[in-house]
Design a protein around this motif. Sequence first.
Motif, PDB file in Angstrom:
ATOM      1  N   ALA A  28      21.399  25.063   1.604  1.00  0.00           N
ATOM      2  CA  ALA A  28      21.509  23.627   1.330  1.00  0.00           C
ATOM      3  C   ALA A  28      20.144  22.986   1.301  1.00  0.00           C
ATOM      4  N   GLU A  29      19.261  23.442   2.197  1.00  0.00           N
ATOM      5  CA  GLU A  29      17.912  22.875   2.216  1.00  0.00           C
ATOM      6  C   GLU A  29      17.216  23.150   0.897  1.00  0.00           C
ATOM      7  N   PRO A 111      17.448   8.097   3.755  1.00  0.00           N
ATOM      8  CA  PRO A 111      17.265   8.884   2.538  1.00  0.00           C
ATOM      9  C   PRO A 111      16.682  10.272   2.789  1.00  0.00           C
ATOM     10  N   ILE A 112      15.824  10.387   3.801  1.00  0.00           N
ATOM     11  CA  ILE A 112      15.283  11.703   4.161  1.00  0.00           C
ATOM     12  C   ILE A 112      16.401  12.583   4.698  1.00  0.00           C
ATOM     13  N   GLN A 113      17.244  12.014   5.542  1.00  0.00           N
ATOM     14  CA  GLN A 113      18.352  12.762   6.115  1.00  0.00           C
ATOM     15  C   GLN A 113      19.335  13.205   5.034  1.00  0.00           C
ATOM     16  N   ALA A 114      19.621  12.313   4.086  1.00  0.00           N
ATOM     17  CA  ALA A 114      20.531  12.663   2.998  1.00  0.00           C
ATOM     18  C   ALA A 114      19.975  13.832   2.189  1.00  0.00           C
ATOM     19  N   HIS A 115      18.679  13.797   1.909  1.00  0.00           N
ATOM     20  CA  HIS A 115      18.033  14.888   1.182  1.00  0.00           C
ATOM     21  C   HIS A 115      18.195  16.198   1.938  1.00  0.00           C
ATOM     22  N   TYR A 116      17.998  16.156   3.236  1.00  0.00           N
ATOM     23  CA  TYR A 116      18.115  17.373   4.041  1.00  0.00           C
ATOM     24  C   TYR A 116      19.537  17.935   3.992  1.00  0.00           C
ATOM     25  N   GLN A 117      20.512  17.042   3.901  1.00  0.00           N
ATOM     26  CA  GLN A 117      21.907  17.471   3.820  1.00  0.00           C
ATOM     27  C   GLN A 117      22.297  17.955   2.428  1.00  0.00           C
ATOM     28  N   GLY A 118      21.384  17.771   1.453  1.00  0.00           N
ATOM     29  CA  GLY A 118      21.692  18.191   0.100  1.00  0.00           C
ATOM     30  C   GLY A 118      22.379  17.128  -0.723  1.00  0.00           C
ATOM     31  N   TYR A 119      22.340  15.872  -0.239  1.00  0.00           N
ATOM     32  CA  TYR A 119      22.984  14.795  -0.979  1.00  0.00           C
ATOM     33  C   TYR A 119      21.956  14.019  -1.785  1.00  0.00           C
ATOM     34  N   LEU A 319       9.192  14.479  11.095  1.00  0.00           N
ATOM     35  CA  LEU A 319      10.452  15.147  11.379  1.00  0.00           C
ATOM     36  C   LEU A 319      10.343  16.656  11.164  1.00  0.00           C
ATOM     37  N   ALA A 320       9.605  17.055  10.136  1.00  0.00           N
ATOM     38  CA  ALA A 320       9.436  18.480   9.865  1.00  0.00           C
ATOM     39  C   ALA A 320       8.645  19.157  10.979  1.00  0.00           C
ATOM     40  N   GLU A 321       7.633  18.464  11.485  1.00  0.00           N
ATOM     41  CA  GLU A 321       6.835  19.020  12.580  1.00  0.00           C
ATOM     42  C   GLU A 321       7.689  19.285  13.814  1.00  0.00           C
ATOM     43  N   GLY A 322       8.704  18.448  14.017  1.00  0.00           N
ATOM     44  CA  GLY A 322       9.604  18.625  15.153  1.00  0.00           C
ATOM     45  C   GLY A 322      10.717  19.617  14.893  1.00  0.00           C
ATOM     46  N   VAL A 325      13.856  18.674  10.071  1.00  0.00           N
ATOM     47  CA  VAL A 325      14.128  18.853   8.642  1.00  0.00           C
ATOM     48  C   VAL A 325      13.093  19.832   8.089  1.00  0.00           C
ATOM     49  N   LYS A 326      13.298  20.235   6.848  1.00  0.00           N
ATOM     50  CA  LYS A 326      12.308  21.048   6.151  1.00  0.00           C
ATOM     51  C   LYS A 326      11.325  20.135   5.418  1.00  0.00           C
ATOM     52  N   LYS A 327      10.077  20.537   5.354  1.00  0.00           N
ATOM     53  CA  LYS A 327       9.055  19.749   4.686  1.00  0.00           C
ATOM     54  C   LYS A 327       9.360  19.656   3.190  1.00  0.00           C
ATOM     55  N   PHE A 328       9.179  18.466   2.619  1.00  0.00           N
ATOM     56  CA  PHE A 328       9.383  18.298   1.178  1.00  0.00           C
ATOM     57  C   PHE A 328       8.591  17.093   0.691  1.00  0.00           C
ATOM     58  N   ASP A 329       8.490  16.971  -0.625  1.00  0.00           N
ATOM     59  CA  ASP A 329       7.770  15.874  -1.264  1.00  0.00           C
ATOM     60  C   ASP A 329       8.731  14.699  -1.443  1.00  0.00           C
TER      61      ASP A 329
END
Length: 352
Positions: A28-29, A111-119, A319-322, A325-329
């Motif tokens: 999903a990521e 919006p970052i969270q939605a992206h991580y969920q694949g939405y 968030l990615a550092e913690g 989530v996965k790092k993304f643009d």
Amino acid sequence: MPSTYDRRVFLASLLGAAAGVAGLSGCAESSAAASSSKGASTAPLAEKVPAGTSLKIASFQNVQQLQFKLAKLPKLPFTVSSWVNIGAGPDVINAFRAKSLDLANNAGIPPIQAHYQGYDAKIVAINITRKPNYLFATKPGSDIRSVEDFKGKKLAFSQGQAQGVVLLRALRKAGIAYDDVKLVPLTSNQFLTALQSGQVDIAPLSNSQAPAYLQQYESKGARTITTDVVDLLNLLWAPVSVLNDEAKAAAVAAYIPQWAKGQVWQYENPDIWNEEFYVKTQNLTLAQAKAISELANKPLFAPSWDEAIAWEQETADLLAEGGFVKKFDVSSLFDHRFEGIAAKSVPAEYRS
């Protein structure tokens, strides 16, 4: 740092069943990163909203309708089929998925969270906030007096909401590592109960929540801790499926100026807003209402989204550092067809 397994368990508890097991998997990521701009329309926005167009719009605590009514703004050129009383980021994402919501007002983290969920969803308007909207409240009887005292304590943390990012930024500024505290996964509507019961030592509360909490618990040893940590973005966003619909995209573009003007009116008319919203609908005293309004941010609508994109990238990286989530643009989260619409609709002093 907690293990990868712990992070995934933590995420699962926050995202809920609506996200689905697949939304938390590596697949999903990868698909989220790949699909964030795939299929997103770049067609010019229609100049007029076609007849019969409707949108389902979020209006937490009916704020939008009240702003529009008090400001006497022009009638929208489309039908609002439903004003949805919803505000928390995780709830908004679930409503997007269920197709019960077309447009929402949130901070930068959902919006970052939605992206991580694949939405797939995109940001269509930005209001920059320069002053803190949140402070930290202690449980009754606490001896915590500064962020430095958070070490070893239980902290209410909502990964999918602005409050979570404010907490992470405050910890980083104080030099406190994640494994120096206990992050308790909750959503913001659970924070007050968690404080009252002693489930957590600290929870970030909005400026509007703090007066009522202190009125009830300050005599029992609760207090608030202020910082200069801000959550920069107040935004509008919508599912890509909505924005790919030519009629609905035109309606979104027509709504943005009203959204911006409503916030300007509220800022310029605090006395009316205090009485009509805080006193009449939130049951606060006039003194409490005035204290909240004095902390209000001046609305700032940037003609360019460069600062917003940089801030959103910094937030995603944090968030990615913690390991959350996965790092993304994050540039893929912005629909630039709408850039500048809000700024053009307000006086120059409200352009960032």
